[in-house]
Design a protein around this motif. Structure first.
Motif, PDB file in Angstrom:
ATOM      1  N   LEU A  15       0.660  -1.232   0.025  1.00  0.00           N
ATOM      2  CA  LEU A  15       0.063   0.090   0.148  1.00  0.00           C
ATOM      3  C   LEU A  15       0.756   1.409  -0.124  1.00  0.00           C
ATOM      4  N   ALA A  16       2.038   1.341   0.919  1.00  0.00           N
ATOM      5  CA  ALA A  16       2.932   2.463   0.920  1.00  0.00           C
ATOM      6  C   ALA A  16       3.404   2.902  -0.668  1.00  0.00           C
ATOM      7  N   SER A  17       3.776   1.804  -1.230  1.00  0.00           N
ATOM      8  CA  SER A  17       4.344   1.937  -2.530  1.00  0.00           C
ATOM      9  C   SER A  17       3.241   2.734  -3.636  1.00  0.00           C
ATOM     10  N   LEU A  18       2.177   2.049  -3.702  1.00  0.00           N
ATOM     11  CA  LEU A  18       1.042   2.495  -4.699  1.00  0.00           C
ATOM     12  C   LEU A  18       0.534   3.946  -4.026  1.00  0.00           C
ATOM     13  N   ALA A  19       0.521   4.122  -2.920  1.00  0.00           N
ATOM     14  CA  ALA A  19       0.243   5.626  -2.434  1.00  0.00           C
ATOM     15  C   ALA A  19       1.336   6.524  -2.675  1.00  0.00           C
ATOM     16  N   GLY A  20       2.470   6.057  -2.623  1.00  0.00           N
ATOM     17  CA  GLY A  20       3.483   6.924  -3.031  1.00  0.00           C
ATOM     18  C   GLY A  20       3.621   7.409  -4.405  1.00  0.00           C
ATOM     19  N   ALA A  21       3.292   6.534  -5.150  1.00  0.00           N
ATOM     20  CA  ALA A  21       3.210   6.527  -6.749  1.00  0.00           C
ATOM     21  C   ALA A  21       1.946   7.557  -6.916  1.00  0.00           C
ATOM     22  N   VAL A  22       0.788   7.639  -6.478  1.00  0.00           N
ATOM     23  CA  VAL A  22      -0.177   8.316  -6.527  1.00  0.00           C
ATOM     24  C   VAL A  22       0.179   9.644  -6.356  1.00  0.00           C
ATOM     25  N   TYR A  23       0.924  10.047  -5.217  1.00  0.00           N
ATOM     26  CA  TYR A  23       1.303  11.392  -4.782  1.00  0.00           C
ATOM     27  C   TYR A  23       2.447  11.936  -5.619  1.00  0.00           C
ATOM     28  N   LEU A  24       3.171  10.830  -6.049  1.00  0.00           N
ATOM     29  CA  LEU A  24       4.263  11.376  -7.265  1.00  0.00           C
ATOM     30  C   LEU A  24       3.464  12.053  -8.632  1.00  0.00           C
ATOM     31  N   LEU A  25       2.365  11.126  -8.999  1.00  0.00           N
ATOM     32  CA  LEU A  25       1.769  11.507 -10.133  1.00  0.00           C
ATOM     33  C   LEU A  25       0.913  12.942  -9.946  1.00  0.00           C
ATOM     34  N   GLU A  26       0.296  12.834  -8.827  1.00  0.00           N
ATOM     35  CA  GLU A  26      -0.674  14.134  -8.606  1.00  0.00           C
ATOM     36  C   GLU A  26      -0.020  15.302  -8.023  1.00  0.00           C
ATOM     37  N   ASP A  27       0.769  15.153  -7.325  1.00  0.00           N
ATOM     38  CA  ASP A  27       1.571  16.355  -6.509  1.00  0.00           C
ATOM     39  C   ASP A  27       2.874  16.667  -7.033  1.00  0.00           C
ATOM     40  N   GLY A  28       3.571  15.653  -7.612  1.00  0.00           N
ATOM     41  CA  GLY A  28       4.953  15.800  -7.740  1.00  0.00           C
ATOM     42  C   GLY A  28       5.541  15.866  -9.125  1.00  0.00           C
ATOM     43  N   ASP A  29       4.409  15.825 -10.197  1.00  0.00           N
ATOM     44  CA  ASP A  29       4.657  16.284 -11.683  1.00  0.00           C
ATOM     45  C   ASP A  29       5.432  15.038 -12.151  1.00  0.00           C
ATOM     46  N   ILE A  35       7.767   5.726 -13.034  1.00  0.00           N
ATOM     47  CA  ILE A  35       7.292   5.213 -11.673  1.00  0.00           C
ATOM     48  C   ILE A  35       7.546   4.040 -12.000  1.00  0.00           C
ATOM     49  N   HIS A  36       8.416   3.292 -11.028  1.00  0.00           N
ATOM     50  CA  HIS A  36       8.672   1.734 -11.236  1.00  0.00           C
ATOM     51  C   HIS A  36       8.670   1.133  -9.611  1.00  0.00           C
ATOM     52  N   ILE A  37       7.651   0.233  -9.696  1.00  0.00           N
ATOM     53  CA  ILE A  37       7.292  -0.401  -8.504  1.00  0.00           C
ATOM     54  C   ILE A  37       7.928  -1.947  -8.626  1.00  0.00           C
ATOM     55  N   PHE A 219      -5.936   2.696 -11.133  1.00  0.00           N
ATOM     56  CA  PHE A 219      -5.656   3.970 -11.325  1.00  0.00           C
ATOM     57  C   PHE A 219      -4.244   4.204 -11.872  1.00  0.00           C
ATOM     58  N   LEU A 220      -3.115   3.597 -11.251  1.00  0.00           N
ATOM     59  CA  LEU A 220      -1.868   3.706 -11.536  1.00  0.00           C
ATOM     60  C   LEU A 220      -1.550   3.212 -12.908  1.00  0.00           C
ATOM     61  N   GLU A 221      -2.173   2.021 -13.445  1.00  0.00           N
ATOM     62  CA  GLU A 221      -2.200   1.445 -15.025  1.00  0.00           C
ATOM     63  C   GLU A 221      -2.675   2.541 -15.844  1.00  0.00           C
ATOM     64  N   ARG A 493       3.328   9.711   1.976  1.00  0.00           N
ATOM     65  CA  ARG A 493       2.876  11.158   1.593  1.00  0.00           C
ATOM     66  C   ARG A 493       4.226  11.851   2.332  1.00  0.00           C
ATOM     67  N   ILE A 494       4.585  11.556   3.568  1.00  0.00           N
ATOM     68  CA  ILE A 494       5.702  12.556   4.011  1.00  0.00           C
ATOM     69  C   ILE A 494       6.914  12.102   3.076  1.00  0.00           C
ATOM     70  N   ALA A 495       7.192  11.051   2.545  1.00  0.00           N
ATOM     71  CA  ALA A 495       8.307  10.554   1.610  1.00  0.00           C
ATOM     72  C   ALA A 495       8.236  11.394   0.481  1.00  0.00           C
ATOM     73  N   VAL A 496       7.339  11.425  -0.161  1.00  0.00           N
ATOM     74  CA  VAL A 496       7.240  12.068  -1.477  1.00  0.00           C
ATOM     75  C   VAL A 496       7.327  13.645  -1.243  1.00  0.00           C
ATOM     76  N   TYR A 497       6.501  14.441  -0.282  1.00  0.00           N
ATOM     77  CA  TYR A 497       6.665  15.725  -0.085  1.00  0.00           C
ATOM     78  C   TYR A 497       7.967  16.148   0.480  1.00  0.00           C
ATOM     79  N   THR A 498       8.661  15.389   1.274  1.00  0.00           N
ATOM     80  CA  THR A 498      10.067  15.839   1.559  1.00  0.00           C
ATOM     81  C   THR A 498      10.924  15.643   0.779  1.00  0.00           C
ATOM     82  N   LEU A 499      11.233  14.624   0.119  1.00  0.00           N
ATOM     83  CA  LEU A 499      12.345  14.523  -1.018  1.00  0.00           C
ATOM     84  C   LEU A 499      11.936  15.321  -1.946  1.00  0.00           C
ATOM     85  N   LEU A 500      10.913  15.743  -2.296  1.00  0.00           N
ATOM     86  CA  LEU A 500      10.725  16.919  -3.701  1.00  0.00           C
ATOM     87  C   LEU A 500      10.664  18.222  -2.878  1.00  0.00           C
ATOM     88  N   GLY A 501      10.565  18.404  -1.554  1.00  0.00           N
ATOM     89  CA  GLY A 501      10.668  19.808  -1.177  1.00  0.00           C
ATOM     90  C   GLY A 501       9.498  20.630  -1.390  1.00  0.00           C
TER      91      GLY A 501
END
Length: 529
Positions: A15-29, A35-37, A219-221, A493-501
């Motif tokens: 779940l964490a990886s799938l969630a992280g992928a969503v946040y990268l797509l929607e919030d991280g451009d 994105i590779h899982i 959604f990711l597919e 979500r913390i991971a994506v937002y933090t690494l991308l600033g």
């Protein structure tokens, strides 16, 4: 600066990886194809599982309870994901609509050895228990390293109705961490006042694989995210400096060949450092599940990279080196027709899906069962029913089947359950309706509750990291509680937002334990009879 040309690598397909992928797509451009899982198993979902067929029986290794009031980031995530079954509605709204139409109100939370449904409005506390609770509530969690629940409470506490209910709702052991117990006490204080009915539990329409993971996967597919299944990451190489920068990912593919993935500047790596369902094994009606604790893959990789960067990537040893303390045995019976479930409904007064957990208080296995709303799998149809159960003490000898649970076949576990319910006169008829009973041994399912120091869990983005984040149940997130869907999503979500600033906020933990009305109800509950 655009991120559209950067790549992201997720180690683990839960779940964490799938969630992280969503946040990268929607919030991280990020582009989906970048994105590779990477997942060892042939299927996504991690510990959010559900599988099987009408012919061979269904299996849930476990069940992850949801909570409408406290799973802040889980609901934010699922509000973004379209339902697969209901047009123009999100997964969040689909789950909540189902739950509101099928509210939980357990009428048989505890059952004694004579088959009596026990009154449980009285928590059973004495003055000493209440004082210990109060002391724990105000204790500084930084003073609770390596202390167990047994260290904190006296013998009487472990005979209370509260302990039997709280223990089996969340899968505590007496040797579990008091640090984690305190986090649960605060985060779930709302549930303390309704632990006997479990009315705060939010249920998904089907098992969590079908209700949560499949919509996320779809959604990711649609965004062309790359899923690399049957591929195991065996090592991460770091740049030769004092920081933490992953430069290469080493994998073994399905054919047994080694692959190396170069991590370029700007690329990101997200690692699920520890999986509670590592090395799980299934049996069947005639065969016990095997206990295979050796070399859990997520632990091996975490240990390897922690050794490379001492003091920054955590310490997996407290969690993954004592499988005899972290294992339990679950089981999923599948039946033709609904004879057994009808008997349980008549006995408890709960229709399927309304009763949550039933615990056989005097069971030597500390056995509990849940009858979900039917069908729990889309493939069941109207003529097939299932339930799920587990035993917290799998090394103990059964009360009716004189064998340790860990050595029992599905049939033997069903026999034990039938006798605890005192349905002996229906035993043959119940067994004649069985399609399968699938036991599952999970050596590390309780690993996240093991006594440990706070520093044993790494930060989501470790100090000095430029491109690596940890997104498992084994990272340190202030105030939140492990063994939940929320923890995984919050970590991602913390991971994506933090690494991308990113200038975006992760939804904070709701501090229910500071609300006067919640505290008043909790105090009242501790004294009621």
């Amino acid at each position: 600066m655009s991120n559209s040309n950067k790549h992201a690598y997720f180690i683990g397909g839960g779940l964490a990886s799938l969630a992280g992928a969503v946040y990268l797509l929607e919030d991280g451009d990020f582009k989906g194809e970048n994105i590779h899982i990477i997942e060892t198993l042939p299927i996504l979902g991690g510990s959010n599982d559900g599988a099987g067929s009408k012919e061979k029986g269904f299996i849930c290794r476990g069940g992850r309870m949801l909570n409408e009031e406290t799973y802040e980031n889980f609901w934010e995530l699922t509000s973004r994901i379209p339902s697969l079954d209901v047009p123009n509605i999100s997964v969040k709204d689909e789950i909540l609509a189902f739950d509101h139409a099928n509210p939980t109100n357990a009428k048989a939370r505890l059952i004694d050895k004579n088959g009596n449904i026990l009154p449980v409005t009285d928590m059973g506390f004495n003055t000493q228990d209440r004082m210990k609770f109060l002391k724990l509530f105000f204790a500084d969690e930084n003073d609770l390293d390596n202390i167990t629940i047994r260290d904190w409470f006296d013998d009487h506490f472990f005979t209370t109705n509260f302990w039997y209910m709280w223990q089996t709702t969340f899968a505590w052991q007496e040797w579990s961490s008091i640090f984690e117990f305190q986090r649960y006490m605060k985060r779930m204080l709302l549930e303390f006042s309704r632990i006997e009915t479990l009315e705060g539990v939010t249920r998904t329409p089907y098992n969590q694989y079908e209700s949560v993971i499949l919509p996320l996967k779809a959604f990711l597919e649609q965004h062309k995210v790359d899923f690399s299944l049957r591929k195991t990451v065996t090592d991460l190489d770091f740049a030769d400096d004092d920081g933490i920068t992953v430069t290469e990912i080493e994998c073994i593919n399905a054919e047994g060949n080694t692959e190396k993935i170069t991590v370029n500047e700007g690329d990101l790596v997200f690692f699920t450092n520890g999986c509670i369902t590592d090395n799980s094994n299934n049996g069947d009606y005639y065969t016990p599940a095997k206990y295979l604790p050796s070399n859990p893959p997520s632990f091996a990789l975490w240990r390897k990279i922690a050794n490379k960067k001492p003091g920054t990537l955590g310490n997996p040893d407290p969690f993954f080196t004592k499988p005899d303390e972290t294992k339990w045995y679950s089981f999923t019976p599948t039946f033709k027709g609904n004879k057994f479930l009808k008997l349980i409904e008549e006995y408890t007064g709960n229709k399927p899906g309304s009763g949550a957990l039933m615990t056989f208080k005097d069971s030597s296995w500390r056995m509990s069962i849940v009858v979900a709303a039917q069908p729990h799998f889309k493939a069941q149809g109207d003529d097939t029913t299932i339930l799920w159960g587990y035993g917290l003490y799998p090394d103990a000898v059964g009360d009716y089947v004189k064998k340790p649970m860990i050595d029992c076949t599905g049939e033997e576990i069903l026999t034990e359950l039938i006798h605890h319910l005192h349905f002996e006169k229906h035993e043959q008829e119940i067994k004649d309706s069985v399609i399968n009973v699938i036991p599952c041994m999970m050596p590390y399912i309780d690993a996240l509750f093991q006594p440990h120091a706070k520093a044993d869990r790494p930060a989501v983005v470790p100090e000095g990291s430029t491109n690596l984040a940890m997104i498992s149940q084994f990272v340190e997130i202030p105030e939140d509680m492990v063994f939940t869907e929320e923890y995984s999503v919050r970590a991602a979500r913390i991971a994506v937002y933090t690494l991308l600033g990113l200038d975006k906020k992760v939804t904070p933990v709701t501090e229910h334990w500071k609300k006067p009305d919640v505290l008043a109800k909790a105090i009242h509950t501790s004294y009621r009879n």
